[in-house]
Design a protein around this motif. Sequence first.
Motif, mmCIF file in Angstrom:
data_model
loop_
_atom_site.group_PDB
_atom_site.id
_atom_site.type_symbol
_atom_site.label_atom_id
_atom_site.label_comp_id
_atom_site.label_asym_id
_atom_site.label_seq_id
_atom_site.Cartn_x
_atom_site.Cartn_y
_atom_site.Cartn_z
ATOM 1 N N LEU A 98 0.820 -1.211 0.000
ATOM 2 C CA LEU A 98 0.000 0.000 0.000
ATOM 3 C C LEU A 98 0.852 1.259 0.000
ATOM 4 C CD1 LEU A 98 -2.745 -1.044 2.580
ATOM 5 C CD2 LEU A 98 -2.906 -1.061 0.078
ATOM 6 N N TYR A 99 2.091 1.130 0.431
ATOM 7 C CA TYR A 99 2.999 2.284 0.421
ATOM 8 C C TYR A 99 3.699 2.312 -0.939
ATOM 9 C CZ TYR A 99 6.136 5.815 2.325
ATOM 10 O OH TYR A 99 6.800 6.976 2.556
ATOM 11 N N PRO A 100 3.624 3.433 -1.662
ATOM 12 C CA PRO A 100 4.180 3.450 -3.023
ATOM 13 C C PRO A 100 5.677 3.181 -3.038
ATOM 14 C CG PRO A 100 3.653 5.675 -2.271
ATOM 15 C CD PRO A 100 3.077 4.737 -1.254
ATOM 16 N N ALA A 101 6.093 2.413 -4.021
ATOM 17 C CA ALA A 101 7.510 2.084 -4.160
ATOM 18 C C ALA A 101 8.296 3.330 -4.558
ATOM 19 C CB ALA A 101 7.703 0.980 -5.195
ATOM 20 N N GLN A 102 9.523 3.356 -4.134
ATOM 21 C CA GLN A 102 10.411 4.465 -4.505
ATOM 22 C C GLN A 102 10.774 4.356 -5.977
ATOM 23 O OE1 GLN A 102 14.330 4.376 -2.780
ATOM 24 N NE2 GLN A 102 14.486 6.587 -2.746
ATOM 25 N N GLU A 103 10.605 5.428 -6.697
ATOM 26 C CA GLU A 103 10.969 5.455 -8.106
ATOM 27 C C GLU A 103 12.389 6.012 -8.230
ATOM 28 O OE1 GLU A 103 9.401 7.293 -12.369
ATOM 29 O OE2 GLU A 103 8.177 7.440 -10.569
ATOM 30 N N ARG A 104 13.286 5.158 -8.640
ATOM 31 C CA ARG A 104 14.699 5.541 -8.696
ATOM 32 C C ARG A 104 15.144 5.683 -10.148
ATOM 33 N NH1 ARG A 104 17.356 1.108 -4.803
ATOM 34 N NH2 ARG A 104 16.004 -0.226 -6.026
ATOM 35 N N ASP A 105 15.800 6.801 -10.407
ATOM 36 C CA ASP A 105 16.269 7.095 -11.752
ATOM 37 C C ASP A 105 17.626 6.435 -11.971
ATOM 38 O OD1 ASP A 105 16.644 8.150 -14.254
ATOM 39 O OD2 ASP A 105 17.365 10.093 -13.518
ATOM 40 N N ARG A 106 17.737 5.646 -13.049
ATOM 41 C CA ARG A 106 18.993 4.960 -13.363
ATOM 42 C C ARG A 106 19.681 5.544 -14.589
ATOM 43 N NH1 ARG A 106 17.202 -0.296 -14.781
ATOM 44 N NH2 ARG A 106 15.035 0.211 -14.478
ATOM 45 N N SER A 107 19.130 6.629 -15.126
ATOM 46 C CA SER A 107 19.712 7.188 -16.339
ATOM 47 C C SER A 107 21.056 7.857 -16.094
ATOM 48 C CB SER A 107 18.747 8.202 -16.957
ATOM 49 O OG SER A 107 18.499 9.273 -16.063
ATOM 50 N N HIS A 108 21.385 8.176 -14.822
ATOM 51 C CA HIS A 108 22.671 8.826 -14.558
ATOM 52 C C HIS A 108 23.832 7.835 -14.629
ATOM 53 C CE1 HIS A 108 21.380 7.220 -10.687
ATOM 54 N NE2 HIS A 108 22.640 7.222 -10.310
ATOM 55 N N PHE A 109 23.529 6.528 -14.615
ATOM 56 C CA PHE A 109 24.579 5.533 -14.838
ATOM 57 C C PHE A 109 24.945 5.506 -16.322
ATOM 58 C CE2 PHE A 109 22.609 3.189 -11.072
ATOM 59 C CZ PHE A 109 23.588 3.622 -10.199
ATOM 60 N N HIS A 110 26.171 5.091 -16.611
ATOM 61 C CA HIS A 110 26.503 4.772 -17.996
ATOM 62 C C HIS A 110 26.534 3.257 -18.144
ATOM 63 C CE1 HIS A 110 30.588 3.503 -16.990
ATOM 64 N NE2 HIS A 110 30.784 4.655 -16.339
ATOM 65 N N ALA A 111 26.612 2.803 -19.368
ATOM 66 C CA ALA A 111 26.582 1.365 -19.615
ATOM 67 C C ALA A 111 27.699 0.662 -18.855
ATOM 68 C CB ALA A 111 26.703 1.089 -21.113
ATOM 69 N N LEU A 112 27.356 -0.434 -18.189
ATOM 70 C CA LEU A 112 28.264 -1.302 -17.441
ATOM 71 C C LEU A 112 28.793 -0.653 -16.163
ATOM 72 C CD1 LEU A 112 29.221 -4.230 -17.905
ATOM 73 C CD2 LEU A 112 31.405 -3.313 -18.641
ATOM 74 N N GLN A 113 28.334 0.539 -15.836
ATOM 75 C CA GLN A 113 28.781 1.126 -14.574
ATOM 76 C C GLN A 113 28.167 0.398 -13.387
ATOM 77 O OE1 GLN A 113 27.858 5.273 -14.108
ATOM 78 N NE2 GLN A 113 28.879 5.464 -12.145
ATOM 79 N N ALA A 114 26.915 -0.010 -13.526
ATOM 80 C CA ALA A 114 26.221 -0.703 -12.437
ATOM 81 C C ALA A 114 25.390 -1.836 -13.019
ATOM 82 C CB ALA A 114 25.326 0.266 -11.664
ATOM 83 N N VAL A 115 25.377 -2.957 -12.334
ATOM 84 C CA VAL A 115 24.600 -4.116 -12.753
ATOM 85 C C VAL A 115 23.819 -4.635 -11.553
ATOM 86 C CG1 VAL A 115 26.257 -4.756 -14.541
ATOM 87 C CG2 VAL A 115 26.466 -5.761 -12.251
ATOM 88 N N ASN A 116 22.806 -5.443 -11.843
ATOM 89 C CA ASN A 116 22.143 -6.185 -10.771
ATOM 90 C C ASN A 116 21.958 -7.627 -11.238
ATOM 91 O OD1 ASN A 116 18.559 -5.911 -10.947
ATOM 92 N ND2 ASN A 116 19.980 -5.653 -12.628
ATOM 93 N N ALA A 117 21.962 -8.540 -10.279
ATOM 94 C CA ALA A 117 21.932 -9.969 -10.599
ATOM 95 C C ALA A 117 20.931 -10.672 -9.706
ATOM 96 C CB ALA A 117 23.323 -10.585 -10.429
ATOM 97 N N ASP A 118 20.259 -11.659 -10.289
ATOM 98 C CA ASP A 118 19.292 -12.453 -9.544
ATOM 99 C C ASP A 118 19.086 -13.759 -10.310
ATOM 100 O OD1 ASP A 118 17.573 -13.227 -7.608
ATOM 101 O OD2 ASP A 118 16.035 -11.723 -8.007
ATOM 102 N N GLY A 119 18.368 -14.677 -9.701
ATOM 103 C CA GLY A 119 18.083 -15.961 -10.323
ATOM 104 C C GLY A 119 16.605 -16.174 -10.507
ATOM 105 N N HIS A 120 16.256 -17.075 -11.440
ATOM 106 C CA HIS A 120 14.854 -17.358 -11.748
ATOM 107 C C HIS A 120 14.696 -18.839 -12.051
ATOM 108 C CE1 HIS A 120 10.788 -16.750 -13.266
ATOM 109 N NE2 HIS A 120 11.120 -17.436 -14.332
ATOM 110 N N ARG A 121 13.696 -19.447 -11.438
ATOM 111 C CA ARG A 121 13.361 -20.836 -11.703
ATOM 112 C C ARG A 121 12.407 -20.876 -12.897
ATOM 113 N NH1 ARG A 121 15.746 -25.377 -9.798
ATOM 114 N NH2 ARG A 121 15.626 -24.596 -7.645
#
Length: 646
Positions: free
Chosen positions: A253-276
């Motif tokens: 019910l509490y709105p999620a934080q909207e975070r801007d990622r456009s200030h990164f350049h390519a390959l500066q930051a990544v995120n990783a996770d797994g999926h079944r």
Amino acid sequence: MNDDWLTPAELTDALHPGLSGKARDAKIRLWQIRAKDGGWKSRRNLAGAPLARREGRGGGWKYHVTVLPQEAQLRLAAIRAKAAASDVPAPEKGTAEVWAWFDRQTAKKKDTARQRLRVLDQVENLVRGGLQKNSAVAAMADAHGIGARTIWGWYDMVAGADRADWLPHLAPRNQGRTATADMSAEAWAAFKADYLRQEQPPAEAVYDRIKDVAAERGWTVPSVKTFLRRVDREIPHACQVLMRKGPEAARLLYPAQERDRSHFHALQAVNADGHRVDVWKRWPDGDVSRPFVTVVQDLHSNKWLGWRVDKNPTATGVRLAFYDVFRKYGIPDLAWLDNGREFAAKIITGGQPTRYRFKVTPDELNGVLTELGVQVHWTTPRSGQSKPIERSFRDFCNHIAKHPALAGAYAGNSPMNKPDYRVKPVDLDTFLAVLEDGIKRHNARPGRRTGVCAGTLSFDQAFKESYERAPIRRATEAQLRMAMLSAERVTARQPNGSLHVEGNRYWDEFLTQHIGEKMTVRFDPEALHEPLHVYRTDGVYLGAAQCWEAVGFDSVDAARDHNRKRREWLKNNRRNAQLEQEMTIDQWAAMQPGMDEPEPPAARMVRLVTGNLAAARAMPAADPDHEDFDFEGFSRGLTLIAGDLE
């Protein structure tokens, strides 16, 4: 001065402030002339009331502002508005509260207030035109078909309020039906205790239990709808969700934080996770299960950079997925990782604190991301909103798991959504082909609605545009080897030092120097035909050993090629051997020094010889007549006799 009746002198002072002397007198005379020529003294309004009046006996004439030319009226109104604005006090707390109350009312009440305000404004306009207020109220009552007493009641509602605040004061104050049925406090407490719990019992079932208890204890119990209306009226909705559905549902019910990622350049930051993946797959060992895919995603463009498939979440899969990123694109600066143990493993993030490892010990070995300078951030557990890659996993279901090539192997995303057919597990090669094609299409699909793609670019295009301009940390060969999986130690086997790993044979010339020694190897288990990197047990890198594939027993071409390579190898080694022979063996033999026979040493003491040795006679000379005597046969005969005697 806000009086609507003005003399020519007051009119001059109002329209020309600061004017004095002859100039002021001239203006006054001009207004007197205009009043005489315009017949202002005989002018009347719509109600027949005169617009000019005389102040007492012998007094001068005053004229209503409505007789002035339009330009003069507008100028006078602007001057008065400016003067009034400088005298307006700051809004009182009551004013803000009444407007806040008005804003919470229904549209119907707001429209009623506006209609009332229009009637009062019309009355005020008539009054400003010179009509008496009683007459103005009566005229507007007849025009709108309402009673004069109603209009006077509206004036009572705005009494003492500034004209700017009339609208909220004119809104109806009726609250509708406010009476509530009687309810015992015990019954209300019991309803809350039973209804507001995570088992989510129906209100009717709770009501039935309360009626049973109320009959014994004499409680007053209204209808079930009365209970529910009181719950909605007195208990906030978020509190109801928390108590009936749990903290996870309340958190949504509490709105999620909207975070801007456009200030990164390519390959500066990544995120990783797994999926079944929701597909049944048959593994090479015959086991059937749903595969687990580990994915690394670029945060700037959302492009999937690296992925690996395994039976379950493992640190090996994470390490090899990052190895693909390092090899193809480079080393990121930042990484947002899931809190799973496969990401928190020490071979991945050793040297950086996690929720499983809150402090770093001095003797702790650094993981591969730590060694390569990747700063790790940990996402909130069970929070898909903090991991952008979670939203892109929908492509696994829509475009990969339900691909036609995998028909019959779909497992469904829950037991309730499981297809009603006999499952046909897909083989590993087919699944990997569909997965690779699906990921390529996911990255290449145009018109992505993200801040970077702007509804036109694909993830591939957005990544390429930024990658070509960004400072990229490229991985060296040594860094790539560091990122590969560390295998168990193997022995360089006889007779040539070859290494045997996962059923494959690896060899290179440098291994002949380490026959029988233990070696540490690094390799990609999904690319076993690639070179195997060999290290000594103390960590010194020796080189890369090529994979030697088995060939058919009757393959003449393969045998001929193998013999050719062996002849070349032997030829090279002979050439190296010749280069090492700076001196021939004959030259070396000739240089060996000769040895003279040493003279016998002189004895210092002489011992007298006695006994049989002294009396021994010299052996007689051989008789020429007995030279043909068979000594060898005679010796064998004596041996046989000696054996019989024993």
